[in-house]
Enzyme design. Structure first.
Site, mmCIF file in Angstrom:
data_model
loop_
_atom_site.group_PDB
_atom_site.id
_atom_site.type_symbol
_atom_site.label_atom_id
_atom_site.label_comp_id
_atom_site.label_asym_id
_atom_site.label_seq_id
_atom_site.Cartn_x
_atom_site.Cartn_y
_atom_site.Cartn_z
ATOM 1 N N ASN A 409 0.757 -1.177 0.126
ATOM 2 C CA ASN A 409 -0.022 0.104 0.077
ATOM 3 C C ASN A 409 0.848 1.284 -0.023
ATOM 4 O OD1 ASN A 409 -2.570 1.520 0.544
ATOM 5 N ND2 ASN A 409 -1.361 2.188 2.132
ATOM 6 N N GLU A 410 0.943 2.140 -1.036
ATOM 7 C CA GLU A 410 1.430 3.205 -1.252
ATOM 8 C C GLU A 410 3.087 3.458 -1.222
ATOM 9 O OE1 GLU A 410 -2.441 5.974 0.043
ATOM 10 O OE2 GLU A 410 -0.582 6.023 1.364
ATOM 11 N N ASN A 411 3.843 2.257 -1.142
ATOM 12 C CA ASN A 411 4.974 2.464 -0.991
ATOM 13 C C ASN A 411 5.715 2.630 -2.237
ATOM 14 O OD1 ASN A 411 4.715 1.871 1.690
ATOM 15 N ND2 ASN A 411 5.546 -0.422 1.354
#
Length: 795
Positions: A409-411
């Site tokens: 998630n979102e890295n």
């Protein structure tokens, strides 16, 4: 036959030299709470008062009795340990562990005595790894990326910082002889002609290498047998004319029992049983004139995914029961949801979660547990990541609801946009997991399902990771900096996160803030608001549309509370209506978020006490098979009739241009024809477009309604709302005498356990609505009127 004995009784927890009773499965916080040692961390500011718990070492102990004779091997099996621990038996070390997301097995044949599980503080373990590998950036000031533990245990912008420890999943003794089933990996496919195939790839553990072993498998009347070659074997079952498993709303969810038995000379040694479903699955990521798509295709049918993001339903996951999973996921299904994304800052959920999704027809998008941080790729983390991925991919493979593995998630977005690249100076940050290790594991073990490297992700570094034209997109400029009207500025290919905050239900606030008269800025309200400048964003977002009440105790707070919940529903509606009306360019929305893990002001549709917000009821409209929405385009006002049903939608649509005083200024009936799984755009006649602050447009068809006001509410000269209220057992009926916009019955003000079946409703003069109410045993019209709220004129 393998014999399993649960180890649930007789555990103790050492606390400051004392011993307390311990529940297994459970965690330190819940044991301390049950013993009265700590206050409920969900109430008031108690979270801060119990912060010390996460900084301590803790020891669980029980007595392990001698195993009965008759089996060659005895294993001690932990399904989940949270997180860094040493396991001893009569002070003899059995092993050390450091991963919440894995199970563990220890050989204890012939052993007995005092079993000890000694947990280190998760902070101590994480900080030691950070010291060894170097500091890396993350979105929160906690060291969660240095330990394979539920990241949101360390707090999030909707969650408390309650860093847990404990035996959080079941523990048991397994006794067996000759051989046992170590791993069963089912590959389920459907061939042309409706023939289903199940390939069971089996690994066995032996005590006797020379023993001849046989695998016997069965699905209904279909049987197959195969020999074990050394420590592995494969048995195949071909099932003719299978019934296909469908997502909710597209068909039924037939499930087939698969039974596998490991035998030696006809004697059963071990057995494995799961339920599977047959369906075909594709993720269409092909390029087109608009960019790069991201469309789920199940059984040949292309879907607009109607999704919600899922966080752990309790910050103490061991408290989440099978019944609670079923209740929450049933709430999702009843709101029209057909996809649930298991977000990467949480856990791989229990079998109960995925079983419920299989039965309810909810597609599951499964994140690997990485979120909002740069994760080191060196040891000891790399080996743990691979081990947990291999175990959980195989564990979850039987579930037909599971349709996507997602790397993080979102890295990937964070690396590009959150100033990570310069700070990392070449250090590892997780890219090797998302673009190397994890896709390799999925391709090897579960080639029947697609993998995506992250969310958001455009498919490659050739495009910005959060490019709305390519792959998945997270829309957070809206809420953080922009008004929700900006959702209409573009058409992403797939919106995997977007959302707007609101406070929880009134009864939830009263329970969570004992002794406090709530106000927008009261101490308890501020403590239960974890987002950076959360209240500031709420106030600015509301001010763009409404005159903002002061939010002080009494009536002002009640009005503030109501308008904040209205604004949340309006915001999410603005996005979903717009994006659904642009199907098939946009192929899905996953609202942030379905649920909460404690009582808090957040983006959730269902608050931390399980009470639906108005947003939940709005989702039922937004995610219904058929949706009406009005949007302003360059050439005027357009009515979009969204038809996700399998049948053609033909109906006569009534359009009315009205004044806020109730006068009908013009009208027309227009024929609507929306084909299956398609959107029909209808140009609103120019003479029916509302002009100025006093006019609006109403569109009605088949019980559905769309309303368009050309200016924000704060500019509309609403009449003072007038309506009549009558009650009967289980119902409240409201009859409007004026325009009544966004009428809401807050049932929990009638009784804490009361629930209404209807959310926000706009009534024209003379119209009425009957609202069903459960849990209210003493109907009273005066009380009902006091619990009714609607938009009022700006003073």
């Amino acid at each position: 036959m393998l014999d399993a004995t649960p180890l649930t009784d007789g555990w103790t927890l050492r606390h400051d030299g004392a011993e307390l009773p311990a529940a297994v499965p459970g965690c330190v916080h819940t044991d301390l709470l049950a013993a009265g040692v700590i206050p409920d961390p969900f109430l008031g500011p108690n979270e801060t008062d119990v912060a010390w718990v996460g900084r301590r070492e803790w020891t669980y102990e029980t007595d392990l009795a001698p195993s009965p004779t008759g089996h060659e091997q005895t294993d001690l099996v932990f399904d989940g340990l949270d997180t860094a621990a040493e396991i001893l038996l009569d002070d003899r070390p059995l092993g050390r562990v450091r991963n919440m997301h894995r199970s563990y097995r220890f050989h204890v044949t012939g052993l007995s005595g005092r079993l000890t599980v000694r947990f280190a503080s998760a902070y101590t373990e994480a900080e030691a790894v950070r010291e060894r590998l170097g500091d890396r950036p993350n979105a929160y000031p906690e060291p969660f990326q240095y330990l394979r533990k539920m990241a949101c245990s360390f707090g999030w912008d909707w969650g408390p910082t309650l860093v847990t420890a404990g035996i959080w999943r079941p523990v048991r003794l397994e006794r067996w002889s000759t051989a046992r089933l170590a791993r069963v990996r089912p590959l389920v496919t459907v061939a042309d002609g409706g023939r289903g195939r199940v390939e069971l790839h089996v690994d066995v553990e032996r005590t006797r290498i020379e023993a001849d072993l046989t695998l016997e498998a069965r699905i209904g009347d279909v049987r197959a047998v195969a020999a074990v070659d050394g420590t592995s074997g494969t048995v195949r079952l071909d099932v003719p004319d299978v019934e296909l498993w469908w997502p909710r709303g597209y068909g039924e969810q037939p499930l087939y029992d698969v039974e596998l038995t490991l035998t030696h000379n006809g004697t059963p040694l071990d057995a494995w049983h799961r339920r599977i479903g047959f369906r075909t699955l594709e993720l269409d990521r092909s390029t087109d004139a608009y960019g790069t798509g991201f469309t789920f295709v199940v059984n040949g049918t292309r879907l607009f995914a109607r999704g919600v993001n899922w966080i752990p339903d309790d910050v103490f996951p061991s408290r989440i029961t099978r019944e609670r999973y079923r209740e929450r996921l049933t709430q999702a299904a009843e709101a029209g949801v057909d996809l649930v994304r298991v977000w990467g800052g949480g856990i791989y959920e229990s079998e109960d979660f995925y079983d419920a999704c299989d039965e309810l027809g909810l597609l599951v998008w499964q994140d690997f547990p990485f979120a909002c941080a740069a994760y080191p790729e060196e040891q000891p983390l790399r080996g743990e990541v691979e081990a947990e991925a291999r175990e959980n991919v195989v564990r979850l493979m039987p579930h037909p609801s599971l349709v996507l593995w997602n790397g993080n998630n979102e890295n990937l977005w964070g690396f590009r946009d959150w100033d990570w690249e310069g700070r990392l100076a070449g250090e590892s940050w997780g890219e090797g997991y998302y673009l190397g290790l994890l896709p390799r594991v999925v391709a090897e073990l579960d080639p029947t399902r697609p993998y995506t490297a992250g969310s958001p992700w455009s498919g490659s570094w050739d495009h910005h990771p959060n490019d709305p034209a390519h792959g998945t997109h997270h829309s957070w400029e809206v809420w953080n900096r922009r008004d929700y009207a900006e959702y209409r500025a573009n058409v992403p290919r797939f919106v995997a996160e977007f959302g707007w905050q609101a406070p929880p239900a009134y009864a939830t606030l009263r329970r969570a803030l004992p002794g406090e008269e709530p106000a927008a800025d009261s101490p308890g309200m501020l403590h239960h608001q974890k987002a950076e400048d959360g209240n500031g964003k709420l106030e600015r977002g509301l001010a763009r549309h409404f005159a903002v009440p002061e939010g002080k105790p009494g009536a002002d707070f009640d009005r503030w509370h109501y308008l904040m919940q209205v604004n949340q529903a309006r915001a999410v509606a603005a996005g979903i209506e717009h994006w659904r009306s642009h199907w098939p360019v946009c192929a899905g929305t996953i609202m942030w978020q379905l649920n909460d893990c404690w009582p808090v002001t957040s983006w959730a549709a269902i608050d931390g006490d399980g009470r639906p917000k108005p947003l939940y009821h709005e989702l039922r409209r937004l995610y219904a098979d058929r949706l009406l929405t009005l949007r302003a385009g360059d050439d005027g006002l357009v009515l979009a009739a969204v038809n996700q049903a399998a049948e053609v939608w033909r109906a006569g649509l009534r359009l009315r241009r009205m004044s806020v005083d109730g006068t009908v200024l013009g009208g027309a009936t227009v024929q609507v024809t929306a084909f299956p799984r398609a959107v029909a755009d209808i140009r609103v006649p120019r003479e029916l477009e509302p002009v100025g602050a006093k006019e609006f447009l109403v569109a009605d068809v088949d019980g559905l309604r769309a309303v368009h006001f050309p200016v924000p509410d704060r500019e509309i000269p609403y009449p003072k709302p007038e309506f009549e209220v009558s009650v009967a057992p289980g119902t409240v009926t409201v009859t409007a005498r004026t325009l009544v916009r966004d009428l809401l019955l807050q049932a929990d003000r009638l009784a804490p356990g009361a629930r209404a079946d209807t959310g926000l409703v706009t009534l024209l003069p003379g119209e009425h609505v009957t609202i069903g109410v459960d849990g209210w045993t003493d109907p009273d019209a005066t009380a009902a009127r006091a619990a009714l709220y609607c938009v009022e004129p700006t003073l």
